[in-house]
Design a protein around this motif. Structure first.
Motif, short mmCIF file in Angstrom:
data_model
loop_
_atom_site.label_atom_id
_atom_site.label_comp_id
_atom_site.label_asym_id
_atom_site.label_seq_id
_atom_site.Cartn_x
_atom_site.Cartn_y
_atom_site.Cartn_z
N ASP A 338 0.83 -1.21 0.00
CA ASP A 338 0.00 0.00 0.00
C ASP A 338 0.86 1.25 0.00
OD1 ASP A 338 -2.33 -1.45 -0.01
OD2 ASP A 338 -2.77 -1.18 2.12
N ARG A 339 1.90 1.22 0.79
CA ARG A 339 2.78 2.39 0.89
C ARG A 339 3.43 2.71 -0.46
NH1 ARG A 339 5.03 5.49 4.77
NH2 ARG A 339 7.13 6.27 4.36
N MET A 340 3.90 1.69 -1.16
CA MET A 340 4.51 1.90 -2.47
C MET A 340 3.48 2.38 -3.49
SD MET A 340 7.34 -1.18 -2.82
CE MET A 340 6.44 -2.54 -2.07
N ARG A 341 2.32 1.76 -3.49
CA ARG A 341 1.30 2.08 -4.50
C ARG A 341 0.69 3.47 -4.31
NH1 ARG A 341 -1.12 -1.21 -7.92
NH2 ARG A 341 0.06 -3.09 -8.39
N ALA A 342 0.76 4.01 -3.11
CA ALA A 342 0.22 5.35 -2.88
C ALA A 342 0.96 6.41 -3.69
CB ALA A 342 0.29 5.69 -1.39
N LEU A 343 2.16 6.10 -4.17
CA LEU A 343 2.95 7.06 -4.94
C LEU A 343 2.43 7.25 -6.36
CD1 LEU A 343 6.55 5.80 -4.03
CD2 LEU A 343 5.37 7.77 -3.03
N PHE A 344 1.60 6.31 -6.85
CA PHE A 344 1.24 6.29 -8.27
C PHE A 344 -0.13 6.89 -8.57
CE2 PHE A 344 4.46 3.04 -7.69
CZ PHE A 344 5.26 3.20 -8.79
N VAL A 345 -0.87 7.33 -7.56
CA VAL A 345 -2.17 7.95 -7.81
C VAL A 345 -1.96 9.35 -8.36
CG1 VAL A 345 -3.34 6.61 -6.04
CG2 VAL A 345 -2.32 8.79 -5.43
N SER A 349 4.03 11.24 -6.35
CA SER A 349 5.35 11.56 -6.89
C SER A 349 5.79 10.63 -8.02
CB SER A 349 6.40 11.53 -5.76
OG SER A 349 6.54 10.23 -5.25
N LYS A 350 5.12 9.48 -8.20
CA LYS A 350 5.47 8.56 -9.29
C LYS A 350 4.34 8.42 -10.30
CE LYS A 350 9.39 7.25 -7.26
NZ LYS A 350 10.70 7.76 -7.74
N GLU A 351 3.41 9.35 -10.34
CA GLU A 351 2.26 9.20 -11.23
C GLU A 351 2.66 9.16 -12.71
OE1 GLU A 351 -0.58 12.33 -11.84
OE2 GLU A 351 0.75 13.84 -11.02
#
Length: 355
Positions: A338-345, A349-351
């Motif tokens: 969950d912590r990693m995937r929160a970056l891609f929304v 910072s990784k969207e």
């Protein structure tokens, strides 16, 4: 009669207005409570320099926190930027755990936008090799490293079958696919590049990153000092964004010994995706900001026996974010996922990797 009807209508409208105002105020309070984020434990610094020790083989597994300290000193705005990323990460996880999302965000105009990115994430990897002689880093190292990253982030590490039952229900398939992009090679006989990102700067003999908003840049070079690797956490400059791996610890290589199985990259990419060391870089009162990983007070090395108990709980020594040997690390948790995937929304910072 009209006056009475008008008065009743006005009174009804007034009451309805009060009710709506009250409802709006109540809903605002509920929403505020739903996304309330506690940041009181957040820190970007290790509790003690002694915690960055070396293994029995005199290898220093990871200096990501040391590099972060260096970057924080150079960039006065970095701490605030990383604080904001952490706040949004915690908010996203809290909303996900409560089954909440942003209304009206679905592709059909309804439903919700998930606070945690869903679906497969594809990450192109640019390999920047600085070798002391041509062919020092082999094609087998490159191919095996991409394969190992995919195994680990897709829960296909064969050693995962050894996860103790205490933790078996927490094992996560992060569903990230790494694909090999370009490979850049230069020859430089420099014996040690250190940990201050010189290998990323052309004017210092290094290789500049390739579009860090859409590629994972991975540098392979002689770091020196027995250091296996380090990564830049989310929030840092695009000019230095990525992961650095020592030549002997990149992919599968006999030169790396027990650390020559490609798991240094897995650990460092975990940092690049906002994971902290599993012991929280501190004593028992420090955390890695993940709810389903046990509290510990120091890294584990080599291949610890199970159970290894610290801070009144069993250490998750087989987690990729500990310091154990390559064959003895083989899981991420659902909370880490969950912590990693929160970056891609959207806004994360990784969207750029998914939009």
């Amino acid at each position: 009669m009209k006056k009475v009807i008008l008065s009743v209508a006005i009174m009804g409208a007034f009451l309805l207005s009060c009710e709506n105002d009250s409802s709006t105020e109540f809903n605002t309070e509920i929403e505020a409570q739903e996304v309330q984020v506690d940041m009181s434990d957040f820190t970007l610094y290790v509790d003690s320099d002694d915690l960055a020790g070396k293994s029995a083989n005199s290898f220093e597994k990871c200096v990501s926190m040391k590099n972060l300290e260096y970057r924080l000193a150079k960039n006065k705005g970095l701490e605030k930027k990383m604080y904001d990323i952490e706040y949004n990460t915690r908010k996203a996880i809290a909303l996900k755990n409560q089954g909440k999302g942003k209304p009206g965000g679905g592709s059909g105009g309804g439903g919700t936008t998930p606070s945690i990115y869903e679906g497969t994430i594809t990450i192109p990897v640019v390999i920047n090799i600085i070798e002391q002689f041509a062919g020092q880093v082999t094609q087998n190292q490159i191919n095996s490293q991409i394969r190992i990253l995919n195994e680990d982030f897709q829960n296909n590490n064969t050693n995962t079958s050894s996860v103790p039952s205490e933790f078996s229900g927490l094992v996560a398939d992060v569903d990230v696919t790494f694909v090999l992009g370009s490979v850049n090679r230069i020859t430089n006989t420099k014996a040690s590049w250190g940990t201050n990102d010189a290998m990323k700067i052309p004017s210092q003999g290094g290789i500049a990153p390739t579009d860090a908003t859409r590629n994972l840049n991975l540098w392979v070079c002689e770091i020196g000092g027995g250091i296996l690797g380090y990564a830049q956490f989310p929030g840092g400059s695009n000019a230095t964004d990525g992961v650095v791996i020592g030549t002997d610890f990149f992919g599968e290589t006999n030169n790396g010994g027990v650390y020559g199985k490609g798991r240094t990259a897995t650990h460092e990419v975990g940092h690049w995706l906002n994971l902290r060391h599993i012991w929280g870089d501190g004593r028992c009162n420090r955390d890695d900001f993940v709810a389903d990983t046990p509290t510990s007070d120091a890294p584990n090395y080599n291949c610890p026996s199970y159970p290894t108990v610290n801070c009144r709980s069993t250490d998750m020594t087989m987690n990729y974010m500990d310091y154990v040997q390559d064959d003895c690390m083989y899981m991420f948790t659902s909370g880490q996922n969950d912590r990693m995937r929160a970056l891609f929304v959207a806004g994360g910072s990784k969207e750029g990797f998914v939009n």
